[in-house]
Design a protein around this motif. Sequence first.
Motif, mmCIF file in Angstrom:
data_model
loop_
_atom_site.group_PDB
_atom_site.id
_atom_site.type_symbol
_atom_site.label_atom_id
_atom_site.label_comp_id
_atom_site.label_asym_id
_atom_site.label_seq_id
_atom_site.Cartn_x
_atom_site.Cartn_y
_atom_site.Cartn_z
ATOM 1 N N ARG A 131 44.208 38.551 48.147
ATOM 2 C CA ARG A 131 44.592 37.307 48.303
ATOM 3 C C ARG A 131 45.868 36.635 48.714
ATOM 4 O O ARG A 131 46.059 35.717 49.392
ATOM 5 C CB ARG A 131 44.170 36.249 47.284
ATOM 6 N N ASN A 146 32.724 43.864 50.532
ATOM 7 C CA ASN A 146 33.238 42.805 49.508
ATOM 8 C C ASN A 146 34.615 42.363 49.701
ATOM 9 O O ASN A 146 34.867 41.223 49.539
ATOM 10 C CB ASN A 146 32.989 43.229 47.953
ATOM 11 N N LEU A 147 35.553 43.249 49.864
ATOM 12 C CA LEU A 147 36.924 42.962 49.962
ATOM 13 C C LEU A 147 37.186 42.333 51.074
ATOM 14 O O LEU A 147 37.952 41.403 51.044
ATOM 15 C CB LEU A 147 37.933 44.136 49.910
ATOM 16 N N ARG A 164 40.554 42.905 45.047
ATOM 17 C CA ARG A 164 40.447 41.421 45.771
ATOM 18 C C ARG A 164 41.589 40.550 45.345
ATOM 19 O O ARG A 164 41.966 39.745 46.429
ATOM 20 C CB ARG A 164 39.162 40.811 45.300
ATOM 21 N N THR A 168 37.327 46.674 41.789
ATOM 22 C CA THR A 168 37.263 45.930 42.939
ATOM 23 C C THR A 168 37.540 44.724 42.944
ATOM 24 O O THR A 168 38.182 43.992 43.964
ATOM 25 C CB THR A 168 35.630 45.897 43.274
ATOM 26 N N TYR A 197 37.102 38.501 51.287
ATOM 27 C CA TYR A 197 38.189 37.494 50.714
ATOM 28 C C TYR A 197 39.557 37.991 51.451
ATOM 29 O O TYR A 197 40.492 37.341 50.735
ATOM 30 C CB TYR A 197 38.166 37.843 49.204
#
Length: 228
Positions: free
Chosen positions: A147, A99-100, A143, A139, A103
Motif C-alpha cells: 500500500r 491477490n497482492l 499487502r 499475505t 492492492y
Amino acid sequence: MSVIPLLEGDSLCVFRGERLVLSKISLSLHAGEAMLLTGPNGAGKSTLLRVLAGLRHPDAGTLLWQGQPVKDDITAHTQRVAYLGHQEALKPGLTVTENLKIYATTTGSNIAEALKTFNLLELADLPARQLSAGQKRRTALARVLLRQAPLWLLDEPTLGLDNATISLLGEALTRHRQKGGMIIATSHVPLPMDTTSHLDLPAAPDRAVMPDTSPDDWTWHEHSGTAP
Ligand SMILES: Nc1ncnc2c1ncn2[C@@H]1O[C@H](COP(=O)(O)OP(=O)(O)OP(=O)(O)O)[C@@H](O)[C@H]1O
C-alpha cells in the motif's frame, strides 16, 4: 519532529447499537511514532482502528490529518492508510501474487520484495484457498507493505504467525518507522515493536450509556450506517 501531529483524534465517540463503546478518546501521532492499543475484549479497539482508517465515521469528536478534518476528503485519507483487520479478505480463487497485485499501487510497488519480506516466495503461485491461517496472515501483511501508506493500522497483526514470521514482522515495522511511517497496533500479546505511546481502552459498558456532557458539546457527524 513536527509540531502538528500527522494524525490527531480529539474526543472521539462511537456508538455500537445503543451503547457508547468509545467515549471521548483522544490520541495523536507524529511521523515515525508507534502506538500500542490495548483493552479487554469488546473494549472498542477494532472499532477505533476502523474510525482512524476512515472506514467508519465517529458519532462525535474530530479526526484530523495534518490539522485538516479527515471527513473533508475521506478518499485522500484512505490512500494514507494501510489497514489490517481480523479478516484477511483474500480472494480464494486467486494466487498469492494475484491477490497482492489487486492492492499494489501502480507506481513503485514491488510485489517480489513484499513476498520476500514475509517469506512467501514459495507460495506465490498457490491459490489463497490453499493457504493456512498463518500463510493468509502473511499475505495480508505483504499487502500492507504494498500500500505504501504512511499510516499502518494493524488489528492483532501477529495472530496466527509463527515465531520466525513475528521476527520478520518486527523488522518490517522498524523499517516503516525509520522511513517516517506511523503504526497503531492492537494486541493481546507482546508485539515485536518498540512503542512511543500506549492507549489502554477501558471495558465497554454492557448497557446503553450516554456521556456526561450536554449534547451541545457534541459535534455530530452522520452515521455511516455500516457495521463490520
Ligand atoms: N455489529 C455490531 N453491532 C453492535 N455492536 C457491535 C457490533 N460489533 C461489535 N459490537 C460491539 O462493539 C464493541 C466493540 O467491539 P470491538 O470489536 O471494537 O472490540 P475489541 O476491543 O476490538 O475486541 P476484541 O479484543 O475482542 O477484538 C463490543 O462491545 C461489541 O459488543
